[in-house]
Design a protein around this motif. Structure first.
Motif, PDB file in Angstrom:
ATOM      1  N   ILE A 137     -91.340  58.147 -68.616  1.00  0.00           N
ATOM      2  CA  ILE A 137     -92.076  56.965 -68.162  1.00  0.00           C
ATOM      3  C   ILE A 137     -91.558  56.509 -66.799  1.00  0.00           C
ATOM      4  O   ILE A 137     -92.338  56.087 -65.932  1.00  0.00           O
ATOM      5  N   GLY A 138     -90.253  56.636 -66.584  1.00  0.00           N
ATOM      6  CA  GLY A 138     -89.682  56.247 -65.302  1.00  0.00           C
ATOM      7  C   GLY A 138     -90.221  57.056 -64.140  1.00  0.00           C
ATOM      8  O   GLY A 138     -90.261  56.570 -63.001  1.00  0.00           O
ATOM      9  N   GLN A 139     -90.651  58.282 -64.409  1.00  0.00           N
ATOM     10  CA  GLN A 139     -91.217  59.134 -63.358  1.00  0.00           C
ATOM     11  C   GLN A 139     -92.745  59.113 -63.336  1.00  0.00           C
ATOM     12  O   GLN A 139     -93.361  59.744 -62.482  1.00  0.00           O
ATOM     13  N   HIS A 140     -93.356  58.403 -64.308  1.00  0.00           N
ATOM     14  CA  HIS A 140     -94.819  58.374 -64.406  1.00  0.00           C
ATOM     15  C   HIS A 140     -95.298  56.927 -64.551  1.00  0.00           C
ATOM     16  O   HIS A 140     -95.572  56.463 -65.662  1.00  0.00           O
ATOM     17  N   PRO A 141     -95.426  56.218 -63.415  1.00  0.00           N
ATOM     18  CA  PRO A 141     -95.866  54.817 -63.462  1.00  0.00           C
ATOM     19  C   PRO A 141     -97.361  54.661 -63.740  1.00  0.00           C
ATOM     20  O   PRO A 141     -97.835  53.555 -63.978  1.00  0.00           O
ATOM     21  N   GLU A 142     -98.116  55.770 -63.717  1.00  0.00           N
ATOM     22  CA  GLU A 142     -99.552  55.710 -63.965  1.00  0.00           C
ATOM     23  C   GLU A 142     -99.838  55.445 -65.435  1.00  0.00           C
ATOM     24  O   GLU A 142     -98.933  55.449 -66.273  1.00  0.00           O
ATOM     25  N   ARG A 143    -101.094  55.195 -65.765  1.00  0.00           N
ATOM     26  CA  ARG A 143    -101.500  55.005 -67.154  1.00  0.00           C
ATOM     27  C   ARG A 143    -101.227  56.283 -67.935  1.00  0.00           C
ATOM     28  O   ARG A 143    -101.510  57.398 -67.465  1.00  0.00           O
ATOM     29  N   LEU A 144    -100.681  56.126 -69.143  1.00  0.00           N
ATOM     30  CA  LEU A 144    -100.394  57.248 -70.027  1.00  0.00           C
ATOM     31  C   LEU A 144    -101.233  57.117 -71.286  1.00  0.00           C
ATOM     32  O   LEU A 144    -101.433  56.006 -71.790  1.00  0.00           O
ATOM     33  N   GLU A 145    -101.722  58.237 -71.801  1.00  0.00           N
ATOM     34  CA  GLU A 145    -102.521  58.252 -73.023  1.00  0.00           C
ATOM     35  C   GLU A 145    -102.022  59.342 -73.962  1.00  0.00           C
ATOM     36  O   GLU A 145    -101.502  60.372 -73.512  1.00  0.00           O
TER      37      GLU A 145
ATOM     38  N   ALA B 244    -108.792  60.686 -63.602  1.00  0.00           N
ATOM     39  CA  ALA B 244    -107.959  61.313 -62.577  1.00  0.00           C
ATOM     40  C   ALA B 244    -106.646  60.572 -62.366  1.00  0.00           C
ATOM     41  O   ALA B 244    -105.651  61.160 -61.936  1.00  0.00           O
ATOM     42  N   ASP B 245    -106.622  59.269 -62.643  1.00  0.00           N
ATOM     43  CA  ASP B 245    -105.413  58.474 -62.424  1.00  0.00           C
ATOM     44  C   ASP B 245    -104.607  58.277 -63.715  1.00  0.00           C
ATOM     45  O   ASP B 245    -103.763  57.382 -63.797  1.00  0.00           O
ATOM     46  N   THR B 246    -104.868  59.096 -64.717  1.00  0.00           N
ATOM     47  CA  THR B 246    -104.222  58.976 -66.021  1.00  0.00           C
ATOM     48  C   THR B 246    -103.528  60.284 -66.387  1.00  0.00           C
ATOM     49  O   THR B 246    -104.039  61.367 -66.114  1.00  0.00           O
ATOM     50  N   THR B 247    -102.365  60.170 -67.009  1.00  0.00           N
ATOM     51  CA  THR B 247    -101.664  61.345 -67.537  1.00  0.00           C
ATOM     52  C   THR B 247    -101.792  61.365 -69.051  1.00  0.00           C
ATOM     53  O   THR B 247    -101.460  60.374 -69.715  1.00  0.00           O
ATOM     54  N   ALA B 248    -102.298  62.465 -69.573  1.00  0.00           N
ATOM     55  CA  ALA B 248    -102.388  62.655 -71.017  1.00  0.00           C
ATOM     56  C   ALA B 248    -101.126  63.358 -71.500  1.00  0.00           C
ATOM     57  O   ALA B 248    -100.723  64.383 -70.938  1.00  0.00           O
ATOM     58  N   ILE B 249    -100.482  62.783 -72.512  1.00  0.00           N
ATOM     59  CA  ILE B 249     -99.369  63.449 -73.178  1.00  0.00           C
ATOM     60  C   ILE B 249     -99.949  64.253 -74.335  1.00  0.00           C
ATOM     61  O   ILE B 249    -100.484  63.693 -75.281  1.00  0.00           O
ATOM     62  N   LEU B 250     -99.858  65.573 -74.232  1.00  0.00           N
ATOM     63  CA  LEU B 250    -100.429  66.429 -75.257  1.00  0.00           C
ATOM     64  C   LEU B 250     -99.457  66.652 -76.402  1.00  0.00           C
ATOM     65  O   LEU B 250     -99.856  66.665 -77.562  1.00  0.00           O
ATOM     66  N   ASN B 251     -98.194  66.856 -76.075  1.00  0.00           N
ATOM     67  CA  ASN B 251     -97.192  67.138 -77.104  1.00  0.00           C
ATOM     68  C   ASN B 251     -95.851  66.544 -76.708  1.00  0.00           C
ATOM     69  O   ASN B 251     -95.492  66.518 -75.528  1.00  0.00           O
ATOM     70  N   CYS B 252     -95.104  66.115 -77.713  1.00  0.00           N
ATOM     71  CA  CYS B 252     -93.750  65.613 -77.510  1.00  0.00           C
ATOM     72  C   CYS B 252     -92.911  66.131 -78.666  1.00  0.00           C
ATOM     73  O   CYS B 252     -93.290  65.964 -79.831  1.00  0.00           O
ATOM     74  N   CYS B 253     -91.792  66.785 -78.364  1.00  0.00           N
ATOM     75  CA  CYS B 253     -91.002  67.387 -79.442  1.00  0.00           C
ATOM     76  C   CYS B 253     -89.527  67.427 -79.064  1.00  0.00           C
ATOM     77  O   CYS B 253     -89.176  67.670 -77.907  1.00  0.00           O
ATOM     78  N   VAL B 254     -88.679  67.195 -80.065  1.00  0.00           N
ATOM     79  CA  VAL B 254     -87.227  67.323 -79.928  1.00  0.00           C
ATOM     80  C   VAL B 254     -86.764  68.368 -80.930  1.00  0.00           C
ATOM     81  O   VAL B 254     -87.240  68.406 -82.070  1.00  0.00           O
ATOM     82  N   ASN B 255     -85.858  69.220 -80.499  1.00  0.00           N
ATOM     83  CA  ASN B 255     -85.265  70.224 -81.389  1.00  0.00           C
ATOM     84  C   ASN B 255     -84.775  69.550 -82.670  1.00  0.00           C
ATOM     85  O   ASN B 255     -84.109  68.513 -82.627  1.00  0.00           O
TER      86      ASN B 255
END
Length: 211
Positions: free
Chosen positions: A158-166, A127-138
């Protein structure tokens, strides 16, 4: 025209945002381009650009919603995105299939394989973690070192998401690996990545500790 760092903006979108049709199409194209093993088994790129804008605009899907989109913009065009989800993600393909039916689009049987074998893997996210599902640049901006779009977008996120990222990243995507390592992610394990045809795809699990 010349693009400078000052001409690029980064935004966390919200279901209250009213996006233009072209912006919704931009999002759909970027999502489709993030993973050649996940999205082609769901739909073609043309179908994605028809279905996903409706899902994003409706806010009826637990994953394909504007609340899960952090984006990079040049002018009004959306040129990069991070699709993410805080806490457990329970995703069903039902809304995707419903909107496809509304458009008289027949999606492949592999839709349910992607649902069960790929997105179900995110249900265990804490619940305290944000999963990054996709990252894309044109692709028009991906190799332009003078604007460093992918790096700057991830740093802003990352500056807006200080929580754990996966996240999970395929071993074959060297540029993505370098981006994540450069922005503070750590390797935490190796597994087999998703493909609808069950091929061997070495994949790394990575995380960034909470600040």
């Amino acid at each position: 025209s010349q693009i400078t760092e000052q001409s690029i903006t980064f935004r966390q979108l919200s279901h209250n945002d009213i996006l233009e049709e072209q912006q919704l199409i931009d999002l759909a194209g970027l999502v489709y381009d993030t993973d050649k093993y996940v999205y082609p088994p769901l739909f073609s790129r043309k179908q994605a650009k028809e279905i996903l804008p409706l899902l994003f605009a409706s806010n009826e899907d637990s994953m394909f919603t504007l609340d899960n989109i952090f984006c990079a913009m040049i002018g009004k065009r959306i040129v990069g995105l991070i699709l993410h989800r805080r806490g457990p993600l329970t995703w069903s393909a039902d809304k995707l299939l419903e909107y496809a039916s509304m458009l008289n689009i027949t999606l492949p049987d592999t839709v349910r394989i992607v649902e069960q074998d790929y997105f179900k893997g995110y249900e265990a996210t804490a619940a305290d973690t944000t999963a990054i599902l996709n990252c894309c640049v044109n692709s028009n901006y991906r190799m332009r070192n003078e604007i460093r779009l992918g790096t700057r977008m991830m740093q802003a996120f990352i500056g807006q998401h200080p929580e754990r990222l996966e996240l999970y990243v395929l071993q074959e995507t060297n540029a993505a690996m370098r981006l994540y390592l450069r922005t503070g992610f750590k390797l935490a394990g190796k597994c087999n990545g998703f493909s609808a045809d069950k091929r061997e795809l070495p994949c790394f699990f990575m995380y960034r500790p909470a600040k």
